[in-house]
Scaffold this motif. Structure first.
Motif, mmCIF file in Angstrom:
data_model
loop_
_atom_site.group_PDB
_atom_site.id
_atom_site.type_symbol
_atom_site.label_atom_id
_atom_site.label_comp_id
_atom_site.label_asym_id
_atom_site.label_seq_id
_atom_site.Cartn_x
_atom_site.Cartn_y
_atom_site.Cartn_z
ATOM 1 N N ASN A 2 0.918 -1.243 -0.072
ATOM 2 C CA ASN A 2 0.047 -0.198 0.008
ATOM 3 C C ASN A 2 0.864 1.229 0.062
ATOM 4 O O ASN A 2 1.933 1.366 0.132
ATOM 5 N N ARG A 3 0.349 2.656 -0.225
ATOM 6 C CA ARG A 3 0.620 3.647 -0.258
ATOM 7 C C ARG A 3 1.728 4.237 0.775
ATOM 8 O O ARG A 3 2.842 4.745 0.679
ATOM 9 N N GLU A 4 1.034 3.783 1.915
ATOM 10 C CA GLU A 4 1.663 4.312 3.254
ATOM 11 C C GLU A 4 2.836 3.727 3.324
ATOM 12 O O GLU A 4 3.869 4.234 4.052
ATOM 13 N N LEU A 5 2.733 2.234 3.278
ATOM 14 C CA LEU A 5 4.021 1.416 3.636
ATOM 15 C C LEU A 5 5.185 1.929 2.623
ATOM 16 O O LEU A 5 6.424 2.107 2.927
ATOM 17 N N LEU A 6 5.074 2.075 1.228
ATOM 18 C CA LEU A 6 6.067 2.499 0.372
ATOM 19 C C LEU A 6 6.438 3.879 0.847
ATOM 20 O O LEU A 6 7.774 3.972 0.843
ATOM 21 N N HIS A 7 5.711 4.944 1.042
ATOM 22 C CA HIS A 7 6.326 6.195 1.631
ATOM 23 C C HIS A 7 6.918 5.903 2.765
ATOM 24 O O HIS A 7 8.169 6.468 3.010
ATOM 25 N N ALA A 8 6.724 5.237 3.766
ATOM 26 C CA ALA A 8 7.594 4.997 4.867
ATOM 27 C C ALA A 8 8.896 4.286 4.454
ATOM 28 O O ALA A 8 10.009 4.753 5.057
ATOM 29 N N ARG A 9 8.732 3.435 3.555
ATOM 30 C CA ARG A 9 10.190 2.920 3.302
ATOM 31 C C ARG A 9 11.020 3.892 2.548
ATOM 32 O O ARG A 9 12.312 3.806 2.597
ATOM 33 N N VAL A 11 11.013 7.280 2.665
ATOM 34 C CA VAL A 11 11.423 8.204 3.541
ATOM 35 C C VAL A 11 12.337 7.907 4.380
ATOM 36 O O VAL A 11 13.398 8.337 5.089
ATOM 37 N N GLY A 12 12.138 6.559 5.006
ATOM 38 C CA GLY A 12 12.982 5.942 6.103
ATOM 39 C C GLY A 12 14.441 5.448 5.465
ATOM 40 O O GLY A 12 15.513 6.027 5.992
ATOM 41 N N TRP A 13 14.384 4.950 4.381
ATOM 42 C CA TRP A 13 15.941 4.593 3.531
ATOM 43 C C TRP A 13 16.400 5.843 3.059
ATOM 44 O O TRP A 13 17.828 6.144 3.111
ATOM 45 N N GLY A 14 15.685 6.699 2.484
ATOM 46 C CA GLY A 14 16.487 8.015 2.028
ATOM 47 C C GLY A 14 17.060 8.823 3.132
ATOM 48 O O GLY A 14 18.376 9.306 3.207
ATOM 49 N N ALA A 16 17.875 7.549 6.021
ATOM 50 C CA ALA A 16 19.230 6.657 6.657
ATOM 51 C C ALA A 16 20.495 6.973 5.533
ATOM 52 O O ALA A 16 21.746 6.788 6.153
ATOM 53 N N LEU A 17 20.231 6.859 4.402
ATOM 54 C CA LEU A 17 21.386 7.112 3.529
ATOM 55 C C LEU A 17 22.067 8.492 3.728
ATOM 56 O O LEU A 17 23.351 8.792 3.589
ATOM 57 N N ALA A 18 21.195 9.413 3.787
ATOM 58 C CA ALA A 18 21.636 10.957 3.975
ATOM 59 C C ALA A 18 22.285 11.169 5.533
ATOM 60 O O ALA A 18 23.503 11.637 5.532
ATOM 61 N N PHE A 19 21.531 10.359 6.561
ATOM 62 C CA PHE A 19 22.413 10.472 7.949
ATOM 63 C C PHE A 19 23.734 9.833 7.842
ATOM 64 O O PHE A 19 24.578 10.166 8.282
ATOM 65 N N ALA A 20 23.643 8.432 7.129
ATOM 66 C CA ALA A 20 24.986 7.662 7.330
ATOM 67 C C ALA A 20 26.034 8.569 6.484
ATOM 68 O O ALA A 20 27.150 8.546 6.869
ATOM 69 N N GLY A 21 25.715 9.091 5.302
ATOM 70 C CA GLY A 21 26.712 9.915 4.603
ATOM 71 C C GLY A 21 27.309 11.122 5.577
ATOM 72 O O GLY A 21 28.552 11.320 5.350
ATOM 73 N N ALA A 22 26.243 11.772 5.984
ATOM 74 C CA ALA A 22 26.653 12.874 6.830
ATOM 75 C C ALA A 22 27.709 12.653 7.874
ATOM 76 O O ALA A 22 28.804 12.972 8.074
ATOM 77 N N VAL A 23 27.203 11.560 8.642
ATOM 78 C CA VAL A 23 28.297 11.006 9.933
ATOM 79 C C VAL A 23 29.499 10.507 9.499
ATOM 80 O O VAL A 23 30.584 10.753 9.939
ATOM 81 N N VAL A 24 29.616 9.608 8.403
ATOM 82 C CA VAL A 24 30.960 9.170 7.675
ATOM 83 C C VAL A 24 31.624 10.362 7.227
ATOM 84 O O VAL A 24 32.965 10.274 7.373
ATOM 85 N N VAL A 53 21.116 -0.072 10.009
ATOM 86 C CA VAL A 53 20.390 0.159 11.366
ATOM 87 C C VAL A 53 19.411 1.157 11.248
ATOM 88 O O VAL A 53 18.324 1.195 11.816
ATOM 89 N N THR A 54 20.043 2.236 10.761
ATOM 90 C CA THR A 54 18.861 3.573 10.640
ATOM 91 C C THR A 54 17.604 3.260 9.806
ATOM 92 O O THR A 54 16.668 3.615 10.174
ATOM 93 N N GLY A 55 18.038 2.711 8.756
ATOM 94 C CA GLY A 55 17.148 2.347 7.717
ATOM 95 C C GLY A 55 15.985 1.577 8.091
ATOM 96 O O GLY A 55 14.710 1.787 8.166
ATOM 97 N N GLN A 56 16.225 0.297 8.631
ATOM 98 C CA GLN A 56 15.325 -0.555 9.280
ATOM 99 C C GLN A 56 14.658 0.094 10.402
ATOM 100 O O GLN A 56 13.328 -0.091 10.635
ATOM 101 N N GLY A 57 15.317 0.888 11.284
ATOM 102 C CA GLY A 57 14.701 1.504 12.292
ATOM 103 C C GLY A 57 13.445 2.622 11.844
ATOM 104 O O GLY A 57 12.276 2.431 12.456
ATOM 105 N N LEU A 58 13.836 3.144 11.063
ATOM 106 C CA LEU A 58 12.839 4.270 10.501
ATOM 107 C C LEU A 58 11.649 3.826 9.724
ATOM 108 O O LEU A 58 10.694 4.080 9.767
#
Length: 171
Positions: A2-9, A11-14, A16-24, A53-58
């Motif tokens: 469904n649309r809500e689950l796709l949106h959550a994925r 947003v969450g993975w996006g 996570a990538l940005a956060f990990a990139g900034a931390v690294v 870790v961040t992606g799965q959590g979000l």
């Protein structure tokens, strides 16, 4: 999906990538070039683990908490001429399945659900509707059963099918 689950994925993975990139990037600026492990390998390993870790959590946090599985709506009563105790025709639901029996209840005005009996999945019709055969009638619902047997349909909208138990109960 469904649309809500796709949106959550997304947003969450996006995030996570940005956060990990900034931390690294920040760790890359802070850490000395001579590190016990190669700085590049450490940063790659840290980046991947942070993304996972961040992606799965979000995704878990942002995903809808409750999946709505509609309760099957009773469409018709099948009189005792067809089945010994009668039966019901209901709209399909994802939790209706063969080899399970279901509680048939009557929803009261005060929210109480009066047990009418136990029914078993018989078959799916060509139009997708499901037939349930009544295995046993509860004695407390005798008045409702008499009205249904007489062809009265005024109480049919209040009849509910509740998720069941294995169908090998004593009949």
């Amino acid at each position: 999906m469904n649309r809500e689950l796709l949106h959550a994925r997304i947003v969450g993975w996006g995030f996570a990538l940005a956060f990990a990139g900034a931390v690294v990037w920040m760790l890359g600026q802070i850490l000395p070039n001579q590190f016990s492990l190669s700085k590049e390998y450490f940063l790659i390993l840290f980046f991947v683990s942070t993304v996972i870790v961040t992606g799965q959590g979000l995704v878990h946090h942002l995903a809808p908490r409750e999946v709505e599985i509609p309760e099957p709506k009773v469409v018709r009563f099948i009189p005792p001429e067809h089945f010994p105790n009668g039966g019901f025709v209901v709209k399909p639901s994802k939790w209706l399945s063969q080899n399970l029996s279901y509680a048939i209840v009557l929803e009261q005005e005060d929210g109480y659900e009066q047990l009418l009996g136990v029914a078993k999945y018989v078959m799916m019709q060509n139009n997708g509707l499901i037939q349930l055969i009544t295995l046993a009638r509860a004695s407390g619902g005798a008045e409702i059963w008499k009205r249904l047997d007489d062809g009265e349909t005024d109480q049919l909208s209040k009849v509910r099918v509740k998720i069941g138990m294995p169908a090998d109960v004593d009949e």
